[in-house]
Design a protein around this motif. Sequence first.
Motif, short mmCIF file in Angstrom:
data_model
loop_
_atom_site.label_atom_id
_atom_site.label_comp_id
_atom_site.label_asym_id
_atom_site.label_seq_id
_atom_site.Cartn_x
_atom_site.Cartn_y
_atom_site.Cartn_z
N ASP A 714 2.84 38.60 -50.85
CA ASP A 714 3.31 37.33 -50.29
C ASP A 714 4.83 37.28 -50.14
N LEU A 715 5.52 38.36 -50.48
CA LEU A 715 6.98 38.35 -50.46
C LEU A 715 7.58 38.40 -49.06
N ALA A 716 6.91 39.10 -48.15
CA ALA A 716 7.54 39.40 -46.87
C ALA A 716 7.92 38.15 -46.08
N GLU A 717 7.03 37.15 -46.03
CA GLU A 717 7.33 35.98 -45.21
C GLU A 717 8.56 35.23 -45.70
N PRO A 718 8.65 34.84 -46.99
CA PRO A 718 9.88 34.15 -47.41
C PRO A 718 11.10 35.04 -47.36
N ALA A 719 10.93 36.34 -47.55
CA ALA A 719 12.07 37.25 -47.46
C ALA A 719 12.61 37.29 -46.04
N ALA A 720 11.69 37.36 -45.06
CA ALA A 720 12.11 37.40 -43.66
C ALA A 720 12.80 36.10 -43.26
N ARG A 721 12.21 34.96 -43.69
CA ARG A 721 12.77 33.67 -43.30
C ARG A 721 14.07 33.35 -44.03
N SER A 722 14.30 34.01 -45.18
CA SER A 722 15.54 33.80 -45.94
C SER A 722 16.59 34.84 -45.62
N GLY A 723 16.26 35.77 -44.74
CA GLY A 723 17.20 36.81 -44.39
C GLY A 723 17.45 37.82 -45.50
N ARG A 724 16.43 38.05 -46.34
CA ARG A 724 16.58 38.99 -47.45
C ARG A 724 15.45 40.02 -47.45
N PRO A 725 15.29 40.77 -46.39
CA PRO A 725 14.21 41.78 -46.37
C PRO A 725 14.39 42.86 -47.43
N ASP A 726 15.62 43.02 -47.92
CA ASP A 726 15.87 44.04 -48.93
C ASP A 726 15.12 43.77 -50.23
N LEU A 727 14.76 42.50 -50.49
CA LEU A 727 14.08 42.14 -51.74
C LEU A 727 12.61 42.57 -51.77
#
Length: 913
Positions: A714-727
């Motif tokens: 479930d990490l990818a969606e909030p990471a993409a929308r927060s501009g933090r794909p590195d996480l």
Amino acid sequence: MAHVHRPDGPVALVGRDVELAQLGALTTAARAGHGGGLLVQGQAGIGKTALVDAGADAAEAAGLHVLRCRGFRGEGDVGFAGLHELLHPLLDRRDVLPARQRAALEVVFGLADGVPADRLVLGLATLGLLEEVAQQTPVLVLVEDLQWLDPSSAETVAFLPRRVAESRVLVLATTRVGDGERSSWARSFPHVLSLTPLQESDAETLVRATGADLPAKVRTRILRESSGNPLALTELVAQHSRSGGQSRGAAPAALPRRLEDAFLGEALLLPAATRQALLVAATAEGAPQQEVLQAVRSLGLSDADLLPAQRSRLLQPSGDRFAFRHPLISSALYDSAGSSARAQVHGALAAVTRDPARAAQHRAAAAMGWDEDAAEGLDGVAQRALGRGAAAEAATAWRRAAALTAELDRRAGLLASAAEAARQAGASADAAVLLTEVRAVTAPTQHRTLRRAARTDWLLSMTADHQGRGAVDLVDLAAAMPGSDERIEVLAWAATKCSVLQEPEDVRAVVRAALREQDTDRPLQRVALALVDPGAPLDPATFERFRAQAQQTDGVLLNCLAFSVEDAGDLAAAQDCWSTAVEVAHASTLTSDEVTALCGRSTPRLGRGDLPGGLADAEQALHLSLELDLPVVGAMAATVVARARAWRGEHERATQALQQARTLPAAAPFTRVHASAAWAAGVLALTEGRHADALADLQGAAVNAAVALWAGGDLAEPAARSGRPDLVADWSRTAAAAVEANGSPHLAMLLERSRAMLAPADRAQAHFEAALAHGVRSGAAFDLARTRLHYGEWLRRERRITEAREHLTPALEVFDSLGALPLAERVRQELRAAGAESTPVAAEQDVAVRSLTAQELLVARLAAQGLSNKEIADQVYVSHRTVGSHLSHVFAKLQIARRSQLVAALGGEARPA
């Protein structure tokens, strides 16, 4: 306030008007259908019995049916003695109970053979009987001296007070505590009344009523020394009268001791034969009158020798028993007697007592030194007690039997039995001490005793704060076992240690090698190898063989196996393991094990997309874990409830469940609970559009690798929308390694979907297509629908409208069927943007179904499947009248009138739980 006896009769009660008013209010509420429970606690002589007697008299006058039982000092070792006294008048109504509850009651009362009573099922059976009686007549359950009631009965009594709120039942109990103390039973009662000393004016009124002719100085001294204790007031007045006014004040001592001395002084005025007869009555307190009289006669005394005690009101006939004026009299008589005098009386009682259990206990109490016959008698008592579910009493009897036998092998076996009974009773500390005693006296050649003790030690280490034997120690023990079956069983315990404790590879290698050395092909051996070597999955055929042979003792193995295959990425196999564990535990009436398995099954059910089923399991596990005091299981279940409700858009309920998970005692130290709570919080934030919060919460799941593996999807969606794909990088590497090792198509779908959501536009489609291919093979409908949603959103942004609809439409069907409203609404928005219309679900029906409580929904589902109220009661562990109440609420909320309308009214929620 106290019932104070004088030669010319009782003195009026004084000083407790407020307490009597509280009792009266509770009685009135119970008559109106608002039951409850009151525990009256206080020091000896403070007036507890007088208060509840007055309350019982008033209740009986108001039309309540009064059921009574009382605990007696020394009778706590007889399992369910109190419950027998309480429920015996109602046994002819037991046929109204659901089958499992009726069977539990019949086993306890010795009316049928069967599986020992589970404490929850027995509590429900007791509740059901009381509710049945209360339909015709309100009921007062009066339990005196709860501190002396046998543990099994006391536990059943304590089950009732908080569960009769909607019944015409009032549970009233008394218990003795010291000054400023609070009874351990207090938390079981909605109301607790701590009796305090009488006010000075009331105390003086009582003294004047009992000793009108006392000189002022004597009255002042008695008021000072009694400290407002009603019994002390009246007994000190009586003591002054008996001494002809010659008694002197003494330095204030502990009040109970002062009172016991006063009673002994009164007894010393009686003939020697009367004192000996009184000792018989004290030793046999609670026994039938004829039993006491027969023992008196066997000692060369006569019935007439008790008459002086009756004239002095130390002892009076009460029904078919003798009752002392106060329990302190019997304890004073017994404790002041010499050991030889007590042994003689116990021997006399053993010879005349008809009840085998009490006879054996009297023989044991009469023993001076080793006594193999007495030990054998107690062994039989313990076996019968355990057979009826009285594990605490069985442990006590076996421990006493061990102390009476000189033969070390026999003693070791008895201590091993005591340890296992203590474990079953939940007395973990006692069980650990007993296991230490077993090791001290067990010879290396006593293989059976060693294995029994090791099994208890292993089970204890799985459920309590007990380290127990390590995996390597168990390997050494297995090597000493004479048969291959025994060796494999012990090695399987070692394998579970490796699984639960995450032992390092060198320890796993030792266990693995020992297992492979066994020249057999038993399913248990292969299960153990799967536990110690997660990289070698268990083949379905072996699991089916193991499932067919599974016994109630295999519950821990099934649990560990379920966790192992779940961590390895096979949620379907994990669900099968948990389902088998649920079935085995339910058939064996091991409710605690069943709750653990229900909680365990909720995670893979939810993970595979069965939101209603996963939620039903988790809600039931949460409910029962609170009933059974299983806080870790409850906390874990609450996290699954929170995640499921978040996906369904029930944000308030999800928040409540999450808060419950984080506040349940004993849950905090468990990383699996902490990680699961973080996952649930992340999903809740995600469904509410709080992407930064979702990202932070989901990262918190990293404290437990097994949970983090799935939560990371479930990490990818909030990471993409927060501009933090590195996480997402660390999780992607871990997930890729896991997929390479176990080949899980479900995990592969999550990995490819995450890559797609974070990839450049020219590479995203390939990852989405790969994710869909894995998803179709996985059978994980919910995550596949989420993958279609994300792909459809991407396709629409790429202006590939027709292709977007092809993925969004089937995703909507899944979300609507599962009640995942936030995702369904998100799909509808996408479809509208893509120029397509979608039919909304029946809003009114959905709101009505969602208004049902978890218990109401569970009951409604089972009723929709055609189960009767009694069958539902046995399935979900409530009384059959509670089922009827739930269904009444369901019908009102869904605006239906018949059970046949439930399937249509529940819609997608009607599927089996």
